[in-house]
Design a protein around this motif. Structure first.
Motif, short mmCIF file in Angstrom:
data_model
loop_
_atom_site.label_atom_id
_atom_site.label_comp_id
_atom_site.label_asym_id
_atom_site.label_seq_id
_atom_site.Cartn_x
_atom_site.Cartn_y
_atom_site.Cartn_z
N HIS A 21 12.19 4.59 -5.84
CA HIS A 21 11.44 4.87 -7.07
C HIS A 21 10.86 3.59 -7.70
N MET A 22 11.66 2.55 -7.79
CA MET A 22 11.21 1.30 -8.41
C MET A 22 10.08 0.67 -7.59
N LEU A 23 10.21 0.70 -6.28
CA LEU A 23 9.17 0.16 -5.40
C LEU A 23 7.88 0.95 -5.55
N ARG A 24 7.98 2.28 -5.59
CA ARG A 24 6.79 3.12 -5.74
C ARG A 24 6.07 2.82 -7.06
N GLN A 25 6.82 2.66 -8.15
CA GLN A 25 6.23 2.32 -9.45
C GLN A 25 5.52 0.97 -9.39
N TRP A 26 6.14 -0.01 -8.75
CA TRP A 26 5.55 -1.34 -8.65
C TRP A 26 4.24 -1.29 -7.87
N ASP A 61 0.85 -1.18 0.00
CA ASP A 61 0.00 0.00 0.00
C ASP A 61 0.89 1.24 0.00
N LEU A 62 0.53 2.24 -0.79
CA LEU A 62 1.33 3.46 -0.86
C LEU A 62 1.36 4.22 0.47
N ALA A 63 0.30 4.12 1.26
CA ALA A 63 0.27 4.80 2.55
C ALA A 63 1.36 4.26 3.48
N CYS A 64 1.54 2.95 3.50
CA CYS A 64 2.60 2.35 4.33
C CYS A 64 3.99 2.73 3.81
N LEU A 65 4.13 2.82 2.50
CA LEU A 65 5.41 3.23 1.91
C LEU A 65 5.74 4.66 2.35
N GLU A 107 2.25 1.32 -7.43
CA GLU A 107 1.23 2.04 -8.21
C GLU A 107 0.65 1.15 -9.30
N SER A 108 1.48 0.34 -9.94
CA SER A 108 0.97 -0.56 -10.99
C SER A 108 0.08 -1.65 -10.40
N GLN A 109 0.36 -2.10 -9.18
CA GLN A 109 -0.47 -3.10 -8.55
C GLN A 109 -1.83 -2.54 -8.12
N GLN A 110 -1.87 -1.27 -7.72
CA GLN A 110 -3.12 -0.67 -7.30
C GLN A 110 -3.99 -0.29 -8.48
N ASP A 111 -3.38 0.01 -9.63
CA ASP A 111 -4.15 0.35 -10.84
C ASP A 111 -4.85 -0.87 -11.41
N GLY A 112 -4.19 -2.02 -11.32
CA GLY A 112 -4.71 -3.22 -11.99
C GLY A 112 -5.54 -4.06 -11.18
#
Length: 103
Positions: free
Chosen positions: A91-96, A65-69, A98-103
């Motif tokens: 950066h790589m973790l944040r992109q991963w 979850d981005l909130a925990c990040l 975001e892609s998991q939450q979009d899909g």
């Protein structure tokens, strides 16, 4: 001989009568089942997600979850969790995430 009944250990997570491994999220500091968290490792000063849990090295756990990040970044928890000095690239973790939450 007096028989003492067996009791469960305090704080053990159980699923289908079996004990479940527990980990603490580095962001929110909540204890959760290992399967509910995402394992992270450091490769060349960059934090990389390890969803299969097979990459070598010291791992840390985070709710996917981005909130925990953001909490972990604000608390500067990653250098402590990985026992590393200096900043780590997320950066790589944040992109991963975001892609998991979009899909």
């Amino acid at each position: 001989m007096l028989q003492v009944p067996r009791t469960r250990r305090r704080g053990r997570l159980m699923h289908c009568g079996r004990a479940v491994p527990r980990r603490t999220c580095v962001g929110c500091r909540i204890l959760a089942a290992k399967s509910d968290l995402l394992r992270l490792v450091v490769i060349e000063d960059s934090i990389v997600p390890d969803p299969r849990g097979r990459l070598p090295g010291r791992g840390a756990s985070l709710h996917p979850d981005l909130a925990c990040l953001e909490l972990a970044e604000r608390r500067r928890a990653f250098p402590r969790a990985f026992r590393r000095a200096g900043p780590l690239e997320v950066h790589m973790l944040r992109q991963w995430l975001e892609s998991q939450q979009d899909g």
